[in-house]
Write an enzyme that holds these catalytic residues in place. Sequence first.
Site, PDB file in Angstrom:
ATOM      1  N   GLU A   1       4.674   0.535  -9.601  1.00 10.17           N
ATOM      2  CA  GLU A   1       4.596   0.204  -8.181  1.00 10.17           C
ATOM      3  C   GLU A   1       5.195  -1.175  -7.902  1.00 10.17           C
ATOM      4  O   GLU A   1       5.015  -2.109  -8.698  1.00 10.17           O
ATOM      5  CB  GLU A   1       3.127   0.187  -7.743  1.00 10.17           C
ATOM      6  N   ASP A   2       5.870  -1.294  -6.777  1.00 11.60           N
ATOM      7  CA  ASP A   2       6.187  -2.606  -6.197  1.00 11.60           C
ATOM      8  C   ASP A   2       6.834  -3.551  -7.209  1.00 11.60           C
ATOM      9  O   ASP A   2       6.330  -4.653  -7.451  1.00 11.60           O
ATOM     10  CB  ASP A   2       4.910  -3.270  -5.670  1.00 11.60           C
TER      11      ASP A   2
ATOM     12  N   ASP B   1       8.921   2.169  -7.494  1.00  5.73           N
ATOM     13  CA  ASP B   1       9.011   2.905  -6.227  1.00  5.73           C
ATOM     14  C   ASP B   1       9.701   2.119  -5.110  1.00  5.73           C
ATOM     15  O   ASP B   1      10.008   2.681  -4.069  1.00  5.73           O
ATOM     16  CB  ASP B   1       7.635   3.406  -5.780  1.00  5.73           C
ATOM     17  N   HIS B   2       9.948   0.826  -5.315  1.00  3.52           N
ATOM     18  CA  HIS B   2      10.749  -0.025  -4.409  1.00  3.52           C
ATOM     19  C   HIS B   2      10.627  -1.443  -4.934  1.00  3.52           C
ATOM     20  O   HIS B   2      10.111  -1.664  -6.040  1.00  3.52           O
ATOM     21  CB  HIS B   2      10.285   0.065  -2.947  1.00  3.52           C
TER      22      HIS B   2
ATOM     23  N   CYS C   1       5.997   2.327  -0.083  1.00 10.33           N
ATOM     24  CA  CYS C   1       5.748   3.459  -0.973  1.00 10.33           C
ATOM     25  C   CYS C   1       5.797   4.834  -0.311  1.00 10.33           C
ATOM     26  O   CYS C   1       6.543   5.712  -0.758  1.00 10.33           O
ATOM     27  CB  CYS C   1       4.405   3.272  -1.676  1.00 10.33           C
TER      28      CYS C   1
END
Length: 639
Positions: free
Chosen positions: A36-37, A256-257, A75
């Site tokens: 994540e992130d 995810d980014h 997300c």
Amino acid sequence: MVPRIPLFALAPITSLVWITTLASSPRPNILWITCEDMSPTLGCYGDKFADTPNLDKFASQSIRYTHAFATNPVCSPSRSCLITGVYANTLGTQHLRADFPIPRYIKGWPSLLRDAGYYTTNNVKTDYNTGSESRLIQESWDESSPKAHWRNRKGKDKDKPFFCIFNDMTTHQSRSMVWLYGEFRKEVQSRLGECEIHDPAKVPVPPYYPDTHVVRKTLARFYDCVSVMDKNTGKLLEDLEKDGLAEDTIVFFYSDHGSGLPRHKRLTLDSGLHIPLLVRFPQKFRNFAPANPGESTDRLVSFIDFPPTVLDLLGLEIPGYMQGTPFLGAKPPEGKTYVFGARDRVDEAYDLTRSVRDKQFLYVRNYWPHISANQPSYYSDLGEIRGEITRLAKEENLDATQLSYAGPTRPREALFDTLADPLNLENLAGKPEYAQTKARLSKALAAHLVETRDLGFYPEEWIWENVRAKGTNPYEFAKTLPQAPSPDLLKILDSELTMDEKLGLLGNDDPVLQYWGLKLLGGSDLCESCFDDLRYTMDQRHPSYVRTEAAAILARHGQKDGLDLLVQTLGGTDPDIVLRAARALELLGETACPAIPAMHKAHTRWKSPGNKGSIPLFIWFSMEAALVNLGESVPNPGL
């Protein structure tokens, strides 16, 4: 290459034929490890402060993508794209935690793998951003839970190849920025040895941040999260080896980014969209690889390409509704010229930004330039670093580079040479020598908006009105429009309108153009003579989103009737309509003081257990933030 099978061959009546056809061909397992992130803050991507030995070793065995990008810098919209192969802005799922349905024929694409004999699992996170989420989960996964694993194959599933996703939450902004520091130390930092904990005094501080203790502490904390995530990934790869499956499995690692830090997550700069992507091919499937292990490729790839890529690798037909192209396989199509990004509402914070990027240049179009890139947002503002940056901006203690993020406004257009300026610091949009480049990218973006029927240019309430009236969904509804966004709207957005032209839009018969007239007026200083035009759009004959936007502008200019309408709207029952009024009140600051009783009532009402879903939660976010900022005591502050 594995023989390609048309979709009709996946029907149950002919599934045995499909399995027989592939019987003589090895079928790889596919493992997706996502975090994540996280921007490419890994040693293998050149970050010397990152401590990521497991992923650095994995990179030496993999193809490293230098130009991989998320479609959205947050997300849920990105995950909507990843599970369907369709842009969130085409599906109507571009706003964070949207609840719009999608057509039944747009499936969670892992269902196609299940039909083809694969065992499919998803560990922990779905967050597909649609009212059809439960259907997508059910059709996509044999198991979707915190315990989902390839090791759970039993009985008839025991010998099936697998497609498994493991979602690591360690680097999420909750851990890296929002949690209280004691909780972070207990849940994350405790998993590191003393020598593995990153020293805030040594952390590199990018020039768009002020160099303060709070900033350094947060950045060091983020790197600690990355280190723990690396350990988790190493354990998962070790399990694959122990189970004797590494030589049968193609492994993807990606995030995810961009990182969950200010100016990263939520922005369509490279810091928000650029992701690490590593793909490892075992020897028997090396013919699918575009380079040798340990090498890199600068091919442009986007999340929109991930589903068709896996389908193509496995010889399965790509559904016609998918909008991406495969980037792996024996003979993948030519690489892309452009990738695209989009930012819309995140939590209670409305926004509209689009971007297009080639291998060198990034073009960003801010459709609401009067809104700060650092606009208030309740959940993010729980992070100490956000308060630090906002405070220093208010005190005028930031330099020009830092104010390009934290200042009160943004440029309408931005252009960056990402080779010379990888941090996207110098805006070249106004320089004559870059005019042709800007025009080329702007034209590509405009074509993309129309080609994908970008629904972000329409108020959420307007879309709900139309899909409910027609008993459909945003994707199918958009097909009934002659063009989306409409030619009239695109012409308006590409023009530098005078004040009279903006006010003139308020009298248009099209409520969407009225709405845009108000958005274009949002950052303007208005005189008394303009207020009558705004009051016209507050009339009951106009839809809620038009009336609320007009009321917000009037209230900002001290007009009591504007504030009164916001309070009246706040007492409504439709959460999408109420959220717009709540956000307007949150942004008013002290001007909203007369609305304090109504805000207390809404704060209690929308946090009650009977209100399910994310929009009620975001209304509560707005009211919590507004009341706290006004010095009001609220029960159970925080999450």
